[in-house]
Scaffold this active site. Structure first.
Site, mmCIF file in Angstrom:
data_model
loop_
_atom_site.group_PDB
_atom_site.id
_atom_site.type_symbol
_atom_site.label_atom_id
_atom_site.label_comp_id
_atom_site.label_asym_id
_atom_site.label_seq_id
_atom_site.Cartn_x
_atom_site.Cartn_y
_atom_site.Cartn_z
ATOM 1 N N TYR A 37 -31.903 31.931 -5.318
ATOM 2 C CA TYR A 37 -31.947 30.524 -4.884
ATOM 3 C C TYR A 37 -33.365 30.065 -4.544
ATOM 4 C CZ TYR A 37 -26.919 31.453 -4.199
ATOM 5 O OH TYR A 37 -25.607 31.832 -4.342
ATOM 6 N N HIS A 95 -25.475 40.505 -6.533
ATOM 7 C CA HIS A 95 -25.140 39.112 -6.863
ATOM 8 C C HIS A 95 -24.162 39.008 -8.042
ATOM 9 C CE1 HIS A 95 -26.981 34.823 -6.494
ATOM 10 N NE2 HIS A 95 -25.715 34.758 -6.820
HETATM 11 N N1 LIG Z 1 -22.341 34.596 -5.568
HETATM 12 C C1 LIG Z 1 -22.455 33.694 -6.501
HETATM 13 O O1 LIG Z 1 -22.563 34.014 -7.694
HETATM 14 C C2 LIG Z 1 -22.427 32.242 -6.123
HETATM 15 C C3 LIG Z 1 -22.291 31.270 -7.141
HETATM 16 C C4 LIG Z 1 -22.256 29.935 -6.769
HETATM 17 C C5 LIG Z 1 -22.354 29.567 -5.425
HETATM 18 N N2 LIG Z 1 -22.514 30.526 -4.462
HETATM 19 C C6 LIG Z 1 -22.644 30.163 -3.029
HETATM 20 O O2 LIG Z 1 -21.605 29.255 -2.673
HETATM 21 C C7 LIG Z 1 -22.175 28.079 -2.087
HETATM 22 C C8 LIG Z 1 -21.295 26.869 -2.310
HETATM 23 O O3 LIG Z 1 -21.028 26.665 -3.680
HETATM 24 P P1 LIG Z 1 -21.554 25.415 -4.529
HETATM 25 O O4 LIG Z 1 -22.785 24.883 -3.897
HETATM 26 O O5 LIG Z 1 -21.623 25.863 -5.934
HETATM 27 O O6 LIG Z 1 -20.350 24.359 -4.493
HETATM 28 P P2 LIG Z 1 -19.425 23.655 -3.392
HETATM 29 O O7 LIG Z 1 -19.746 24.114 -2.017
HETATM 30 O O8 LIG Z 1 -18.034 23.736 -3.878
HETATM 31 O O9 LIG Z 1 -19.844 22.123 -3.562
HETATM 32 C C9 LIG Z 1 -21.099 21.637 -3.195
HETATM 33 C C10 LIG Z 1 -21.202 20.191 -3.672
HETATM 34 O O10 LIG Z 1 -20.217 19.390 -3.023
HETATM 35 C C11 LIG Z 1 -20.847 18.361 -2.260
HETATM 36 N N3 LIG Z 1 -20.121 18.299 -0.972
HETATM 37 C C12 LIG Z 1 -20.185 19.179 0.053
HETATM 38 N N4 LIG Z 1 -19.360 18.823 1.039
HETATM 39 C C13 LIG Z 1 -18.752 17.692 0.634
HETATM 40 C C14 LIG Z 1 -17.779 16.848 1.237
HETATM 41 N N5 LIG Z 1 -17.276 17.093 2.435
HETATM 42 N N6 LIG Z 1 -17.374 15.735 0.541
HETATM 43 C C15 LIG Z 1 -17.892 15.455 -0.689
HETATM 44 N N7 LIG Z 1 -18.808 16.235 -1.316
HETATM 45 C C16 LIG Z 1 -19.240 17.345 -0.646
HETATM 46 C C17 LIG Z 1 -22.298 18.759 -2.103
HETATM 47 O O11 LIG Z 1 -23.153 17.647 -2.081
HETATM 48 P P3 LIG Z 1 -24.063 17.255 -0.785
HETATM 49 O O12 LIG Z 1 -25.039 18.377 -0.582
HETATM 50 O O13 LIG Z 1 -24.730 15.996 -1.217
HETATM 51 O O14 LIG Z 1 -23.120 17.077 0.363
HETATM 52 C C18 LIG Z 1 -22.546 19.574 -3.360
HETATM 53 O O15 LIG Z 1 -22.872 18.727 -4.444
HETATM 54 C C19 LIG Z 1 -23.560 28.013 -2.735
HETATM 55 O O16 LIG Z 1 -24.442 27.170 -2.037
HETATM 56 C C20 LIG Z 1 -23.968 29.460 -2.707
HETATM 57 O O17 LIG Z 1 -24.409 29.828 -1.404
HETATM 58 C C21 LIG Z 1 -22.529 31.853 -4.807
#
Ligand SMILES: NC(=O)c1ccc[n+]([C@@H]2O[C@H](COP(=O)([O-])OP(=O)(O)OC[C@H]3O[C@@H](n4cnc5c(N)ncnc54)[C@H](OP(=O)(O)O)[C@@H]3O)[C@@H](O)[C@H]2O)c1
Length: 258
Positions: A37, A95
């Site tokens: 990241y 990861h």
């Molecule tokens: N291990 C892996 O391979 C892996 C892969 C992917 C992700 N991850 C981890 O999982 C975390 C979360 O996953 P993600 O970022 O892919 O997706 P997510 O948490 O499902 O969604 C994030 C998105 O939703 C929006 N959002 C957040 N809260 C909201 C709400 N209450 N209402 C409306 N929209 C909302 C955010 O925008 P705003 O910021 O504008 O609110 C952002 O665009 C990552 O940050 C990372 O730490 C790990």
């Protein structure tokens, strides 16, 4: 480890520091980052500047896909330690299960754990075939498995498999990046419980005992995602949500790494 945390993928520089400081102010105590990241420095800065004691915060970071192999993983850990600069890392994860090197990488994580250089080690994107393979060479059981997981990607067999082995499951992309907020059942439950679609989906996770790490850089949404401990979804509604599963994958299907 708290069940609910903040994911910081796709947050950079000032935005990351501000969002993490806001989250810590709201009460978040679990931060999920990764070498991939490119924001470990900002995570460390935000934690140091927050005024919250280090030992109250649980920090996860991960071995990058380009740093697999025994020596590489040990070097990658040193780099993450320097970047974060927060005395210790609570949880270090593989990861992605990179073909050909995942055994050596896991051995390096075991070395870090046995030598008390990290508090705990685990994996991410390990579907059942990767976990059964790991059992053939591992001497430590991963404490946690972080996978894409939501009502629309309800990996029930994996959840049961992990439960039986005391591996905590953690949901990434738990909000489906907002892609399923207009699903009719989610909207209906949102009206029934007077909670937002995001809160309904996160609450489903928590009631299953699955940790969730939603990402937001917006103060209002950070607060919204945190306010999920003052209501309970009924058993009948949980069952209805279980039936939403359609193996909806957003990020990448780990099975292609077999
Ligand atoms: N291990 C892996 O391979 C892996 C892969 C992917 C992700 N991850 C981890 O999982 C975390 C979360 O996953 P993600 O970022 O892919 O997706 P997510 O948490 O499902 O969604 C994030 C998105 O939703 C929006 N959002 C957040 N809260 C909201 C709400 N209450 N209402 C409306 N929209 C909302 C955010 O925008 P705003 O910021 O504008 O609110 C952002 O665009 C990552 O940050 C990372 O730490 C790990």
């Amino acid at each position: 480890m708290p069940l609910l945390g903040l994911g910081v993928y796709d947050m950079h520089q000032a935005e990351a520091e501000k969002a993490i400081e806001t989250a810590l102010g709201i009460g978040y105590r679990l931060i999920d980052t990764a070498a991939m990241y490119n924001n470990e420095k900002e995570v460390g800065n935000a934690i140091r500047n927050s005024g919250v004691h280090r030992n109250e915060i649980f920090v996860t970071t991960k071995v990058n896909n380009t740093d697999h192999g025994y020596e590489n993983a040990l070097r990658a850990f040193d780099t993450s330690m320097k970047n974060l600069n927060i005395d210790y890392i609570d949880l270090y994860l593989v990861h992605w299960p990179i073909r050909g090197t995942r055994e050596d990488t896991w051995k390096a994580l075991e070395y870090l754990c046995y030598n008390q250089m990290v508090r705990a080690v685990g994996v991410a994107n390990y579907l059942i075939p990767f976990l059964t393979e790991l059992e053939t060479y591992a001497s430590l059981v991963p404490v946690l498995n972080q996978v894409e997981f939501s009502p629309f990607l309800y990996l029930k067999d994996l959840l049961n498999y992990c439960r039986q082995r005391n591996i905590q499951l953690q949901a990434y992309t738990p909000l489906t990046k907002g892609k399923k907020f207009k699903d009719p059942l989610i909207v209906e439950l949102s009206n029934t419980y007077h909670k937002s679609p995001a809160q309904i989906i996160l609450r489903w996770n928590i009631q299953k005992g699955v940790s969730a790490i939603p990402k937001s850089a917006n103060p209002k949404r950070l607060q919204e995602n945190f306010d999920i401990f003052d209501f309970e979804i009924s058993e009948a509604d949980m069952h209805k949500m279980d039936a939403l599963n359609e193996y909806f994958i957003i990020v990448d299907d780990p099975i292609t790494y077999l």
